[in-house]
Design a protein around this motif. Structure first.
Motif, PDB file in Angstrom:
ATOM      1  N   GLN A   1       1.002  -0.837  -0.304  1.00 52.44           N
ATOM      2  CA  GLN A   1      -0.354  -0.163  -0.145  1.00 52.44           C
ATOM      3  C   GLN A   1       0.968   1.230   0.259  1.00 52.44           C
ATOM      4  O   GLN A   1       1.149   1.988   1.232  1.00 52.44           O
TER       5      GLN A   1
ATOM      6  N   THR B   1      -4.578  -0.491  -1.803  1.00 54.93           N
ATOM      7  CA  THR B   1      -3.843  -1.958  -1.396  1.00 54.93           C
ATOM      8  C   THR B   1      -3.821  -2.886  -2.946  1.00 54.93           C
ATOM      9  O   THR B   1      -4.587  -3.161  -3.548  1.00 54.93           O
TER      10      THR B   1
ATOM     11  N   TRP C   1      -6.889  -9.289   1.363  1.00 52.85           N
ATOM     12  CA  TRP C   1      -6.674  -7.979   1.560  1.00 52.85           C
ATOM     13  C   TRP C   1      -7.974  -7.230   0.585  1.00 52.85           C
ATOM     14  O   TRP C   1      -7.591  -5.577   0.516  1.00 52.85           O
TER      15      TRP C   1
END
Length: 167
Positions: A22, A76, A161
């Motif tokens: 990220q 992300t 994620w």
């Protein structure tokens, strides 16, 4: 992981490194990781200011790159660099989609220090952001026989994620 770290990796043939990242911001080239040996960088993966990934192998030889805009700040992403020793090719992946493959440099990442969040001890190109789930495989993602394994890994990480896979 908020700070760059180092660990040893022994891989004698093909390998792949995949991680969740990220970026805080996109500015210049920022290294997600680098395998450093002496004065040469043997493998590294960078996020560029245009939102593309670029991979380097064998002291700078071979530069596959994803399309600009694939990586954005604050979100992300799953990023990977893969070396296929049998075909001598290097590939980068952004969110499951292969960016490009090129003939690689002279050697695989073999018994080198894999440095996370950077590619040199000097602090040059330090990654600004978060890195998680660093996974190192002893197989090449781009090899046809590994298509199912590649899909399983990307789908599992995407679910964890909350990443939308592109390919």
């Amino acid at each position: 992981m908020e700070n760059p770290g180092q660990f040893w990796v022994e891989i004698n043939t093909s390998y792949s490194v995949i991680l969740a990242v990220q970026p805080d911001a996109l500015s210049g080239a920022r290294s997600l990781f680098g395998g450093v040996a002496g004065s040469g960088t043997w493998a590294r993966l960078d996020v560029n200011s245009n939102g593309a990934l670029a991979g380097y192998h064998g002291g700078g030889a071979g530069i596959p790159q994803t399309a600009a805009g694939r990586i954005s700040a604050g979100a992300t992403h799953l990023c990977a660099l893969s070396f296929d020793a049998a075909a001598n090719t290097l590939a980068v992946y952004a969110n499951g989609l292969i960016g490009s493959t090129v003939q690689s440099g002279p050697a695989a990442l073999t018994n080198r220090t894999l440095q996370l969040g950077n590619h040199a001890a000097s602090g040059f190109q330090q990654f600004d952001g978060k890195i998680g789930d660093v996974i190192v495989f002893d197989w090449a993602m781009q090899a046809a026989e590994n298509a199912l394994r590649r899909q399983i890994v990307h789908e599992a990480l995407a679910a964890k994620w909350g990443v939308t896979l592109l390919g």
